[in-house]
Design a protein around this motif. Structure first.
Motif, PDB file in Angstrom:
ATOM      1  N   ARG A   1       0.995  -1.210  -0.062  1.00 23.31           N
ATOM      2  CA  ARG A   1       0.054   0.092  -0.131  1.00 23.31           C
ATOM      3  C   ARG A   1       0.825   1.284  -0.054  1.00 23.31           C
ATOM      4  NH1 ARG A   1      -5.148  -0.201   0.850  1.00 23.31           N
ATOM      5  NH2 ARG A   1      -5.023  -2.112   1.898  1.00 23.31           N
ATOM      6  N   GLN A   2       1.991   1.239   0.807  1.00 26.39           N
ATOM      7  CA  GLN A   2       2.882   2.347   0.789  1.00 26.39           C
ATOM      8  C   GLN A   2       3.518   2.663  -0.854  1.00 26.39           C
ATOM      9  OE1 GLN A   2       3.357   4.616   3.582  1.00 26.39           O
ATOM     10  NE2 GLN A   2       4.173   5.720   1.697  1.00 26.39           N
ATOM     11  N   ARG A   3       3.922   1.496  -1.374  1.00 26.19           N
ATOM     12  CA  ARG A   3       4.506   1.554  -2.638  1.00 26.19           C
ATOM     13  C   ARG A   3       3.639   2.191  -3.706  1.00 26.19           C
ATOM     14  NH1 ARG A   3       5.860  -2.967  -6.848  1.00 26.19           N
ATOM     15  NH2 ARG A   3       7.253  -1.974  -8.015  1.00 26.19           N
ATOM     16  N   ALA A   4       2.200   1.923  -3.712  1.00 27.56           N
ATOM     17  CA  ALA A   4       1.340   2.381  -4.394  1.00 27.56           C
ATOM     18  C   ALA A   4       0.864   3.830  -4.143  1.00 27.56           C
ATOM     19  CB  ALA A   4      -0.114   1.533  -4.234  1.00 27.56           C
ATOM     20  N   ALA A   5       0.903   4.234  -2.859  1.00 28.26           N
ATOM     21  CA  ALA A   5       0.838   5.518  -2.474  1.00 28.26           C
ATOM     22  C   ALA A   5       1.933   6.515  -3.004  1.00 28.26           C
ATOM     23  CB  ALA A   5       0.454   5.493  -0.756  1.00 28.26           C
ATOM     24  N   ASP A   6       2.985   6.042  -2.738  1.00 29.64           N
ATOM     25  CA  ASP A   6       4.232   6.762  -3.104  1.00 29.64           C
ATOM     26  C   ASP A   6       4.162   6.919  -4.978  1.00 29.64           C
ATOM     27  OD1 ASP A   6       5.084   6.927  -0.741  1.00 29.64           O
ATOM     28  OD2 ASP A   6       6.566   5.046  -0.924  1.00 29.64           O
ATOM     29  N   HIS A   7       3.632   5.894  -5.550  1.00 25.68           N
ATOM     30  CA  HIS A   7       3.665   6.218  -7.080  1.00 25.68           C
ATOM     31  C   HIS A   7       2.508   6.974  -7.332  1.00 25.68           C
ATOM     32  CE1 HIS A   7       4.442   4.897 -10.938  1.00 25.68           C
ATOM     33  NE2 HIS A   7       3.311   4.477 -11.258  1.00 25.68           N
ATOM     34  N   ALA A   8       1.436   6.617  -6.614  1.00 29.52           N
ATOM     35  CA  ALA A   8       0.056   7.784  -6.885  1.00 29.52           C
ATOM     36  C   ALA A   8       0.600   9.316  -6.455  1.00 29.52           C
ATOM     37  CB  ALA A   8      -1.164   7.436  -6.106  1.00 29.52           C
TER      38      ALA A   8
ATOM     39  N   ILE B   1       0.283  12.457  -8.958  1.00 29.90           N
ATOM     40  CA  ILE B   1      -0.747  13.318  -8.740  1.00 29.90           C
ATOM     41  C   ILE B   1       0.154  14.852  -8.622  1.00 29.90           C
ATOM     42  CG2 ILE B   1      -2.236  14.193  -6.887  1.00 29.90           C
ATOM     43  CD1 ILE B   1      -3.024  11.372  -6.410  1.00 29.90           C
ATOM     44  N   VAL B   2       1.206  14.837  -7.927  1.00 35.58           N
ATOM     45  CA  VAL B   2       1.963  16.209  -7.676  1.00 35.58           C
ATOM     46  C   VAL B   2       2.273  16.967  -9.174  1.00 35.58           C
ATOM     47  CG1 VAL B   2       4.214  17.122  -6.849  1.00 35.58           C
ATOM     48  CG2 VAL B   2       2.798  15.680  -5.537  1.00 35.58           C
ATOM     49  N   THR B   3       2.383  16.268 -10.114  1.00 31.57           N
ATOM     50  CA  THR B   3       2.618  16.859 -11.081  1.00 31.57           C
ATOM     51  C   THR B   3       1.600  17.012 -12.356  1.00 31.57           C
ATOM     52  OG1 THR B   3       3.535  14.599 -12.158  1.00 31.57           O
ATOM     53  CG2 THR B   3       5.082  16.148 -11.072  1.00 31.57           C
ATOM     54  N   THR B   4       0.368  16.474 -11.890  1.00 34.68           N
ATOM     55  CA  THR B   4      -0.504  16.352 -12.928  1.00 34.68           C
ATOM     56  C   THR B   4      -1.013  17.791 -13.412  1.00 34.68           C
ATOM     57  OG1 THR B   4      -1.287  14.204 -12.235  1.00 34.68           O
ATOM     58  CG2 THR B   4      -2.898  15.534 -13.470  1.00 34.68           C
ATOM     59  N   GLU B   5      -1.253  18.568 -12.631  1.00 38.27           N
ATOM     60  CA  GLU B   5      -1.777  19.886 -12.939  1.00 38.27           C
ATOM     61  C   GLU B   5      -0.771  20.527 -13.795  1.00 38.27           C
ATOM     62  OE1 GLU B   5      -4.663  22.326 -10.706  1.00 38.27           O
ATOM     63  OE2 GLU B   5      -2.699  23.492 -10.220  1.00 38.27           O
TER      64      GLU B   5
ATOM     65  N   LEU C   1      -9.011   4.016  -1.311  1.00 37.38           N
ATOM     66  CA  LEU C   1      -7.920   2.914  -1.253  1.00 37.38           C
ATOM     67  C   LEU C   1      -7.070   2.934  -0.243  1.00 37.38           C
ATOM     68  CD1 LEU C   1      -7.663   2.611  -5.124  1.00 37.38           C
ATOM     69  CD2 LEU C   1      -8.832   1.016  -3.604  1.00 37.38           C
ATOM     70  N   GLY C   2      -6.973   4.080   0.512  1.00 36.52           N
ATOM     71  CA  GLY C   2      -5.997   4.078   1.488  1.00 36.52           C
ATOM     72  C   GLY C   2      -4.802   4.832   1.011  1.00 36.52           C
ATOM     73  N   LEU C   3      -4.613   5.408  -0.088  1.00 36.57           N
ATOM     74  CA  LEU C   3      -3.504   6.013  -0.637  1.00 36.57           C
ATOM     75  C   LEU C   3      -2.984   7.350  -0.503  1.00 36.57           C
ATOM     76  CD1 LEU C   3      -3.681   4.169  -4.153  1.00 36.57           C
ATOM     77  CD2 LEU C   3      -2.624   3.342  -2.028  1.00 36.57           C
ATOM     78  N   GLY C   4      -3.787   8.158   0.583  1.00 34.05           N
ATOM     79  CA  GLY C   4      -3.538   9.439   0.919  1.00 34.05           C
ATOM     80  C   GLY C   4      -3.294  10.405  -0.276  1.00 34.05           C
ATOM     81  N   ALA C   5      -3.925  10.357  -1.123  1.00 34.25           N
ATOM     82  CA  ALA C   5      -3.850  11.248  -2.427  1.00 34.25           C
ATOM     83  C   ALA C   5      -4.089  12.638  -2.118  1.00 34.25           C
ATOM     84  CB  ALA C   5      -4.718  10.785  -3.610  1.00 34.25           C
ATOM     85  N   SER C   6      -5.099  13.113  -1.120  1.00 30.25           N
ATOM     86  CA  SER C   6      -5.503  14.146  -0.764  1.00 30.25           C
ATOM     87  C   SER C   6      -4.237  15.184  -0.422  1.00 30.25           C
ATOM     88  CB  SER C   6      -6.370  14.398   0.310  1.00 30.25           C
ATOM     89  OG  SER C   6      -7.665  13.793  -0.110  1.00 30.25           O
ATOM     90  N   HIS C   7      -3.350  14.544   0.345  1.00 34.66           N
ATOM     91  CA  HIS C   7      -2.226  15.250   0.655  1.00 34.66           C
ATOM     92  C   HIS C   7      -1.259  15.511  -0.558  1.00 34.66           C
ATOM     93  CE1 HIS C   7       1.241  16.551   3.087  1.00 34.66           C
ATOM     94  NE2 HIS C   7       2.226  15.741   2.388  1.00 34.66           N
ATOM     95  N   ALA C   8      -1.082  14.665  -1.457  1.00 30.46           N
ATOM     96  CA  ALA C   8      -0.309  14.875  -2.505  1.00 30.46           C
ATOM     97  C   ALA C   8      -0.829  16.082  -3.414  1.00 30.46           C
ATOM     98  CB  ALA C   8      -0.095  13.624  -3.329  1.00 30.46           C
ATOM     99  N   TRP C   9      -2.283  16.047  -3.378  1.00 29.11           N
ATOM    100  CA  TRP C   9      -2.757  16.980  -4.564  1.00 29.11           C
ATOM    101  C   TRP C   9      -2.741  18.438  -3.590  1.00 29.11           C
ATOM    102  CZ3 TRP C   9      -4.343  18.128  -8.947  1.00 29.11           C
ATOM    103  CH2 TRP C   9      -5.297  18.870  -9.171  1.00 29.11           C
ATOM    104  N   ARG C  10      -2.908  18.468  -2.354  1.00 32.01           N
ATOM    105  CA  ARG C  10      -2.774  19.698  -1.615  1.00 32.01           C
ATOM    106  C   ARG C  10      -1.295  20.358  -2.140  1.00 32.01           C
ATOM    107  NH1 ARG C  10      -5.730  17.411   2.601  1.00 32.01           N
ATOM    108  NH2 ARG C  10      -3.560  16.743   3.411  1.00 32.01           N
ATOM    109  N   ILE C  11      -0.305  19.623  -2.112  1.00 27.12           N
ATOM    110  CA  ILE C  11       1.000  20.258  -2.386  1.00 27.12           C
ATOM    111  C   ILE C  11       1.473  20.079  -3.825  1.00 27.12           C
ATOM    112  CG2 ILE C  11       1.762  19.575  -0.020  1.00 27.12           C
ATOM    113  CD1 ILE C  11       3.454  17.323  -1.021  1.00 27.12           C
ATOM    114  N   ARG C  12       0.365  19.863  -4.549  1.00 27.01           N
ATOM    115  CA  ARG C  12       0.854  19.651  -5.877  1.00 27.01           C
ATOM    116  C   ARG C  12       1.536  20.774  -6.996  1.00 27.01           C
ATOM    117  NH1 ARG C  12      -4.286  21.292  -5.438  1.00 27.01           N
ATOM    118  NH2 ARG C  12      -5.261  22.933  -6.986  1.00 27.01           N
ATOM    119  N   GLU C  13       2.404  20.747  -7.744  1.00 22.95           N
ATOM    120  CA  GLU C  13       3.177  21.706  -8.594  1.00 22.95           C
ATOM    121  C   GLU C  13       2.128  22.654  -9.313  1.00 22.95           C
ATOM    122  OE1 GLU C  13       5.904  19.799 -10.807  1.00 22.95           O
ATOM    123  OE2 GLU C  13       7.188  18.878  -9.049  1.00 22.95           O
ATOM    124  N   ARG C  14       2.044  23.805  -9.404  1.00 26.43           N
ATOM    125  CA  ARG C  14       1.074  24.664  -9.989  1.00 26.43           C
ATOM    126  C   ARG C  14       1.889  25.500 -11.035  1.00 26.43           C
ATOM    127  NH1 ARG C  14      -3.568  25.196  -5.927  1.00 26.43           N
ATOM    128  NH2 ARG C  14      -2.905  24.034  -4.166  1.00 26.43           N
ATOM    129  N   GLY C  15       0.967  25.940 -12.000  1.00 26.90           N
ATOM    130  CA  GLY C  15       1.520  26.896 -12.972  1.00 26.90           C
ATOM    131  C   GLY C  15       2.210  26.195 -14.002  1.00 26.90           C
TER     132      GLY C  15
END
Length: 284
Positions: A204-211, A215-219, A266-280
């Motif tokens: 699960r940690q491996r999946a969370a790290d990959h997700a 997510i951080v770079t998507t925007e 799924l327990g991957l903690g994506a909200s945190h990654a989305w909050r600190i995403r790269e912008r611009g």
């Protein structure tokens, strides 16, 4: 000594299993409406709008063409890892959808350009993806990235193109592709719904790290769309060309409404990654 694999007929506990049974019994047939190719009249559109739309369709064709190889290998990896039959069957169907999409997009590009359009496929890059056997843990990462996140983003972006398109040919093309992409995206989430309960804490940690990395770079990756000059903006929109502002809005909406909540469930903690995403806009 070769490593064997024992396979039983097992289906997931997701709606895909019911769909699979119905398809086997002949009760499900995807209906596609014909695309009115002959109705397209390029003389109605200014050259800049045609050029933007042609570039968009060419890039779409290239992506769909590469997806044929990707999903064919995913289907193979699933069979070699004993994944449930309904997931294998649905994945095996995707390459035929993707080559049809590539055909549609390339045909549209030809109409827009009024000449044959050639795709430059990096076949060496495609081959490099499959230099080794894909273990179940690696398959998880591929499905997470390709079938869940990427296909859901693709569906959202193509839906935004469909919303804009008023040209009959372009609109029918986008409608046909979106109808398939919805199923491709669901496939990824069905797979993860099956696999997640089996994960160890390390899995699960491996999946969370990959997700999180994705997510951080998507925007930022989708920051720039295809912006037409004021004089051809209406025409480009009619052809389904997605401008930067619309592309950002589509990505933001699908991330917040679908992808991030699904990953969180799924327990991957994506909200945190989305909050600190790269912008611009991306640098360079």
């Amino acid at each position: 000594m070769s490593r064997g694999l024992q396979v039983r007929r097992v289906l997931t506990m997701t709606p895909l299993a019911r769909q699979h049974e119905h398809r086997l019994s002949g009760r499900i047939m995807r209906k596609t409406r014909p695309i009115p190719w002959a109705a397209f009249d390029r003389s109605r559109y200014p050259a800049p709008a045609l050029a933007l739309a042609c570039d968009a369709q060419s890039k779409l064709a290239l992506g769909e063409y590469g997806a044929v190889d990707l999903f064919a290998h995913l289907a193979s990896a699933m069979t070699l890892n004993g994944v449930p039959f309904d997931l294998v069957a649905e994945t095996a169907r995707v390459p035929s959808d993707e080559i049809r999409h590539a055909d549609f997009a390339l045909r549209m590009a030809k109409l827009l350009a009024n000449r044959d359009v050639t795709l430059n496929v990096d076949s060496d890059r495609l081959r490099r993806r499959w230099k080794k056997d894909v273990a179940l843990e690696d398959l998880d990462m591929l499905v997470l990235e390709v079938a869940a996140i990427s296909e859901t983003l693709s569906c959202a972006l193509l839906s935004a193109c469909l919303e804009r398109a008023t040209d009959a040919t372009a609109r029918a093309l986008f409608a046909a592709i979106v109808a398939d992409e919805v199923h491709h995206a669901r496939l990824g989430w069905y797979y993860l719904a099956w696999r997640a309960p089996q994960w160890t804490r390390a899995d699960r940690q491996r999946a969370a790290d990959h997700a999180g990395t994705l997510i951080v770079t998507t925007e930022r990756r989708f920051w720039r769309g295809r912006d037409a000059a004021a004089s051809s903006r209406k025409a480009a929109r009619a052809l389904g060309v997605l401008e930067s502002a619309g592309q950002r809005a589509a990505v933001h909406a699908v991330m917040e409404d679908e992808i991030v909540p699904a990953l969180d469930s799924l327990g991957l903690g994506a909200s945190h990654a989305w909050r600190i995403r790269e912008r611009g806009a991306p640098r360079g």
